[in-house]
Scaffold this active site. Structure first.
Site, PDB file in Angstrom:
ATOM      1  N   ASP A  35     -12.426  -9.203  -7.053  1.00 55.40           N
ATOM      2  CA  ASP A  35     -11.808 -10.215  -6.192  1.00 55.40           C
ATOM      3  C   ASP A  35     -12.836 -11.252  -5.753  1.00 55.40           C
ATOM      4  O   ASP A  35     -12.544 -12.446  -5.666  1.00 55.40           O
ATOM      5  CB  ASP A  35     -11.174  -9.561  -4.956  1.00 55.40           C
ATOM      6  CG  ASP A  35      -9.771  -9.031  -5.254  1.00 55.40           C
ATOM      7  OD1 ASP A  35      -9.230  -9.365  -6.327  1.00 55.40           O
ATOM      8  OD2 ASP A  35      -9.226  -8.291  -4.420  1.00 55.40           O
ATOM      9  N   HIS A  62       0.802  -1.210   0.000  1.00 53.43           N
ATOM     10  CA  HIS A  62       0.000   0.000   0.000  1.00 53.43           C
ATOM     11  C   HIS A  62       0.842   1.270   0.000  1.00 53.43           C
ATOM     12  O   HIS A  62       0.324   2.360  -0.194  1.00 53.43           O
ATOM     13  CB  HIS A  62      -0.984  -0.027   1.179  1.00 53.43           C
ATOM     14  CG  HIS A  62      -2.162  -0.912   0.897  1.00 53.43           C
ATOM     15  ND1 HIS A  62      -3.433  -0.637   1.316  1.00 53.43           N
ATOM     16  CD2 HIS A  62      -2.251  -2.064   0.203  1.00 53.43           C
ATOM     17  CE1 HIS A  62      -4.265  -1.595   0.906  1.00 53.43           C
ATOM     18  NE2 HIS A  62      -3.551  -2.471   0.238  1.00 53.43           N
ATOM     19  N   GLU A 100       5.555 -33.915  -1.766  1.00 51.55           N
ATOM     20  CA  GLU A 100       4.339 -33.355  -2.333  1.00 51.55           C
ATOM     21  C   GLU A 100       4.693 -32.600  -3.616  1.00 51.55           C
ATOM     22  O   GLU A 100       5.813 -32.112  -3.772  1.00 51.55           O
ATOM     23  CB  GLU A 100       3.709 -32.394  -1.324  1.00 51.55           C
ATOM     24  CG  GLU A 100       3.185 -33.083  -0.093  1.00 51.55           C
ATOM     25  CD  GLU A 100       1.854 -33.760  -0.343  1.00 51.55           C
ATOM     26  OE1 GLU A 100       1.876 -34.926  -0.809  1.00 51.55           O
ATOM     27  OE2 GLU A 100       0.815 -33.147  -0.086  1.00 51.55           O
TER      28      GLU A 100
HETATM   29  C1  HEM Z   1      -0.023 -22.024   6.119  1.00 54.59           C
HETATM   30  C2  HEM Z   1      -1.026 -22.740   6.500  1.00 54.59           C
HETATM   31  C3  HEM Z   1      -0.997 -24.253   6.580  1.00 54.59           C
HETATM   32  C4  HEM Z   1      -0.500 -25.167   5.668  1.00 54.59           C
HETATM   33  C5  HEM Z   1       0.158 -24.870   4.319  1.00 54.59           C
HETATM   34  C6  HEM Z   1      -0.745 -26.491   6.229  1.00 54.59           C
HETATM   35  C7  HEM Z   1      -0.406 -27.695   5.609  1.00 54.59           C
HETATM   36  C8  HEM Z   1      -0.702 -28.970   6.084  1.00 54.59           C
HETATM   37  C9  HEM Z   1      -0.488 -30.192   5.372  1.00 54.59           C
HETATM   38  C10 HEM Z   1       0.140 -30.324   3.981  1.00 54.59           C
HETATM   39  C11 HEM Z   1      -0.935 -31.215   6.164  1.00 54.59           C
HETATM   40  C12 HEM Z   1      -0.961 -32.713   5.818  1.00 54.59           C
HETATM   41  C13 HEM Z   1      -2.329 -33.088   5.338  1.00 54.59           C
HETATM   42  C14 HEM Z   1      -2.415 -34.571   5.106  1.00 54.59           C
HETATM   43  O1  HEM Z   1      -1.802 -35.061   4.159  1.00 54.59           O
HETATM   44  O2  HEM Z   1      -3.076 -35.239   5.902  1.00 54.59           O
HETATM   45  C15 HEM Z   1      -1.402 -30.641   7.397  1.00 54.59           C
HETATM   46  C16 HEM Z   1      -1.916 -31.372   8.462  1.00 54.59           C
HETATM   47  C17 HEM Z   1      -2.348 -30.831   9.656  1.00 54.59           C
HETATM   48  N1  HEM Z   1      -2.424 -29.477   9.959  1.00 54.59           N
HETATM   49 FE1  HEM Z   1      -1.911 -27.928   8.724  1.00 54.59          FE
HETATM   50  N2  HEM Z   1      -1.364 -26.360   7.445  1.00 54.59           N
HETATM   51  C18 HEM Z   1      -1.527 -25.019   7.707  1.00 54.59           C
HETATM   52  C19 HEM Z   1      -2.102 -24.457   8.841  1.00 54.59           C
HETATM   53  C20 HEM Z   1      -2.476 -25.179   9.989  1.00 54.59           C
HETATM   54  C21 HEM Z   1      -2.913 -24.582  11.243  1.00 54.59           C
HETATM   55  C22 HEM Z   1      -3.013 -23.081  11.546  1.00 54.59           C
HETATM   56  C23 HEM Z   1      -3.192 -25.599  12.095  1.00 54.59           C
HETATM   57  C24 HEM Z   1      -3.663 -25.416  13.532  1.00 54.59           C
HETATM   58  C25 HEM Z   1      -3.220 -26.117  14.479  1.00 54.59           C
HETATM   59  C26 HEM Z   1      -2.955 -26.867  11.389  1.00 54.59           C
HETATM   60  C27 HEM Z   1      -3.141 -28.155  11.906  1.00 54.59           C
HETATM   61  C28 HEM Z   1      -2.917 -29.350  11.243  1.00 54.59           C
HETATM   62  C29 HEM Z   1      -3.155 -30.677  11.804  1.00 54.59           C
HETATM   63  C30 HEM Z   1      -3.687 -30.988  13.206  1.00 54.59           C
HETATM   64  C31 HEM Z   1      -2.797 -31.595  10.795  1.00 54.59           C
HETATM   65  C32 HEM Z   1      -2.830 -33.154  10.919  1.00 54.59           C
HETATM   66  C33 HEM Z   1      -4.113 -33.740  10.416  1.00 54.59           C
HETATM   67  C34 HEM Z   1      -4.019 -34.175   8.982  1.00 54.59           C
HETATM   68  O3  HEM Z   1      -2.982 -34.662   8.571  1.00 54.59           O
HETATM   69  O4  HEM Z   1      -5.001 -34.014   8.271  1.00 54.59           O
HETATM   70  N3  HEM Z   1      -2.522 -26.562  10.116  1.00 54.59           N
HETATM   71  N4  HEM Z   1      -1.257 -29.257   7.330  1.00 54.59           N
END
Ligand code: HEM
Ligand code: FES
Lengths: 418, 176
Positions: free
Chosen positions: A242, A213, A285
């Site tokens: 947007d 900005h 990935e």
């Molecule tokens: C920049 C933002 C974020 C990115 C790029 C991201 C990316 C990811 C990815 C790639 C996975 C693996 C998914 C899978 O293959 O199962 C994952 C899992 C997980 N993320 Fe995130 N995440 C983000 C933000 C968050 C936030 C803020 C939380 C809050 C605690 C969170 C909690 C979790 C949890 C608990 C899992 C495990 C469950 C699962 O695998 O589905 N994530 N995340």
């Protein structure tokens, strides 16, 4: 900055003491924006949308997830089968990471084409590259959490990259692991950091927007706004544009979530982690594949790691590599050509990163890696000197090129901005 | 405060001393916060395992788990031992004689962790690829190890590591 007159007495009362409404009015309503932005300028707000989506779904996942090697895999399976709508939340989060990267990569290539990294937007660009780095770290650690085979071996290979550092490498890896292999201490710290880093990203995004900005958006012509006639207020013009972009994005995103939720994933990650057995073919990935290809292209451990990180490092210094005073690729016939070659090169690297490291794939990876660095370190600096750019238009509202105009006025303007 | 400062040197000293103490204090506070990530006492408590190798047929290998990582124990054939002994050390990336890597030549005991980026190499089970040097092959980025577990080709910088171990009796080894 004109102070808006608020009619609502409550808003007025608050704004007098805490000028948040004036601030929002100034930055999101009257904020003068170049009138000629194309749809490529939608990707910024889409990245914001993706970030918010990841944080909301992530916090919900964290309510049901257990960061322990004995329970992590099962707790994710429980989210998929038993938790109400858990499958939906997880699929949004899982595919959301991919879509976040798609959006950000397009956003970056937009910046590369239109020279958005040039003065006076160098810091804006650098903050963007920093966001990319933080996103990579976050996504890497998130992928470890479900504790499948790919989680485990991805974590092993990537943390081992640090063992390439001379002398202290091995101690650093043990320090990262909290043990002698990727194990429970590693999983719990990755969870803590995966929770933290998205909020760090939010912080850098705020700085990114403050920097944006300051001088406003670049535009497809790459020339500076010369007056009121070149801009329109952000609201309602770009808010509605947007919003339209967001709906298109959400439609595609929802199709992936509902019809092809595992298309971008890897089936091996539905096998629980086994420290004694590496899967026959491990791949990261998709969004890491170009970097992975660079890592494997170099037949030396430390060298591979250096080149991989170097691929991002060149982006940080890009504003000083490309010295051409003309921003937009539209007026740079040679640059434009090389831009498309670079894009093709990155796609090729991505393809090669997913192939086994043998035979022709290795040779191609080396060529593609070499080209990547040559583009930034040789071609761009050279083009800044030898390229004959096309005449620039006089202003955004008068896109007809004036006779005899050349890159010179832009150069002057560029200097004045610094 | 007068404009002309007497004893400027003493003031500089105070500034430098203050900043130095600040830096020392910051480092002292940072240390525990960094060190907490290193292996905890229970993780460090070195476990050791005992393995009976009499059950391994000549030409076969077993994998045991030690400190969360695989250890390969291969009962080598005479041909494999000979092959490992013939190598000219100058040809090796990480020169080490085969006899320096074993307690008893028949039994090769090595950490089953590729020294490149930590994958588990193939070649333990019958039918798995063993690479160009008939030892192990790491599928992750293509490292080939010979029958002594030495790196011969590919990106790995060093030989497969030999863990600390000793023969307790003719047939039982203690790792760790
Ligand atoms: C920049 C933002 C974020 C990115 C790029 C991201 C990316 C990811 C990815 C790639 C996975 C693996 C998914 C899978 O293959 O199962 C994952 C899992 C997980 N993320 Fe995130 N995440 C983000 C933000 C968050 C936030 C803020 C939380 C809050 C605690 C969170 C909690 C979790 C949890 C608990 C899992 C495990 C469950 C699962 O695998 O589905 N994530 N995340
Ligand atoms: S981890 Fe074995 S070759 Fe890379």
């Amino acid at each position: 900055m004109s102070s808006p007159e608020f009619k609502n007495p409550v808003v007025k009362w608050i704004d007098h003491r805490l000028p948040v409404f004036s601030f929002m009015h100034h930055e999101l309503h009257e904020y003068p924006t170049p009138r000629n932005l194309s749809y490529l300028w939608n990707l910024g707000s889409l990245a914001g949308l993706a970030l918010v989506t990841m944080i909301v779904t992530g916090i919900i996942l964290a309510m049901h997830y257990t960061p322990h090697v004995d329970h992590a895999f099962e707790s994710v399976e429980r989210i998929m089968r038993d938790v109400n709508h858990g499958w939906l939340i997880r699929y949004i989060h899982m595919n959301g990471a991919s879509f976040f990267f798609i959006v950000v990569y397009i956003h970056i290539f937009r910046g590369l084409y239109y020279g958005s990294y040039k003065a006076p937007r160098e810091l804006l660009w650098i903050l963007g590259v920093l966001i990319l780095l933080l996103m990579m770290a976050t996504a890497f650690m998130g992928y470890v959490l479900p504790w499948g085979q790919m989680s485990f071996w991805g974590a092993t290979v990537i943390t081992n990259l640090f063992s390439a550092i001379p002398w202290v490498g091995d101690s650093i890896v043990v320090w990262l692991w909290g043990g002698f292999s990727v194990d429970n201490p590693t999983l719990s710290r990755f969870f803590a950091l995966h929770y933290l880093m998205p909020f760090m990203i939010v912080g850098v995004v705020i700085l990114h927007i403050i920097a944006l900005h300051r001088f406003g958006s670049n535009n497809p012509l790459g020339i500076d706004v010369s007056g009121k006639q070149d801009t329109i207020p952000f609201h309602p013009y770009y808010t509605s544009k947007d919003l339209f972009g967001a709906m298109v994005f959400l439609t595609i995103f929802a199709s992936a979530i509902f019809f092809y939720p595992n298309f971008l994933g890897h089936p091996d990650n539905y096998i629980p982690a086994n420290p004694l057995q590496t899967p026959a073919h491990i791949v990261p990935e998709w969004y890491f594949l170009p970097f992975y290809a660079i890592l494997r292209a170099i037949p030396d451990k430390l060298g591979g790691v250096l080149f991989m990180f170097g691929a991002i490092a060149v982006l940080f210094i890009l504003p000083w590599l490309d010295r051409s005073p003309v921003r937009s690729g539209r007026f740079r016939p040679l640059f434009k050509l090389f831009f498309w070659v670079l894009l093709a090169d990155c796609v090729l690297l991505g393809y090669l990163g997913g192939k086994p490291a043998e035979g022709i794939y290795v040779t191609l990876s080396r060529l593609a890696t070499a080209y990547y660095f040559i583009h930034f370190l040789v071609i761009l600096p050279l083009l800044s000197v030898v390229e004959k750019t096309r005449p620039l238009p006089q202003s955004i509202s008068m896109p007809v090129t004036g006779a005899g105009m050349s890159a010179a006025p832009a150069a002057k303007r560029g200097k004045a901005d610094v | 405060m007068s404009d002309t400062v007497e004893n400027q040197g003493r003031r500089d000293f105070i500034v430098v001393a203050t900043n130095t103490m600040l830096a020392v204090g910051a480092a002292a506070v940072a240390y525990p916060f960094i060190n907490q990530m290193n292996p905890a006492a229970d993780t460090l408590a070195l476990s050791s395992i005992e393995v009976d190798v009499s059950g391994i047929e000549e030409g076969q290998a077993i994998t045991v788990k030690w400190r969360g990582k695989p250890v390969f124990i291969r009962h080598r054939t005479a041909a494999e031992i000979e092959l490992a002994g013939q190598v000219n050390l100058d040809d090796l990336r990480d020169p080490e004689g085969d006899m320096d890597r074993v307690e008893k030549p028949e039994y090769l005991v090595i950490q089953g962790i590729c020294t490149h980026l930590g994958c588990v190499p193939l070649g333990q089970k019958i039918g798995e690829v063993k690479g160009d040097y008939n030892g192990w092959f790491c599928p992750c980025h293509g490292s080939h190890y010979d029958t002594s577990g030495r790196i011969r080709k590919g990106p790995a910088p060093t030989n497969l590591e030999v863990p600390p171990y000793a023969f307790l009796s003719d047939n039982v080894i203690k790792i760790g």
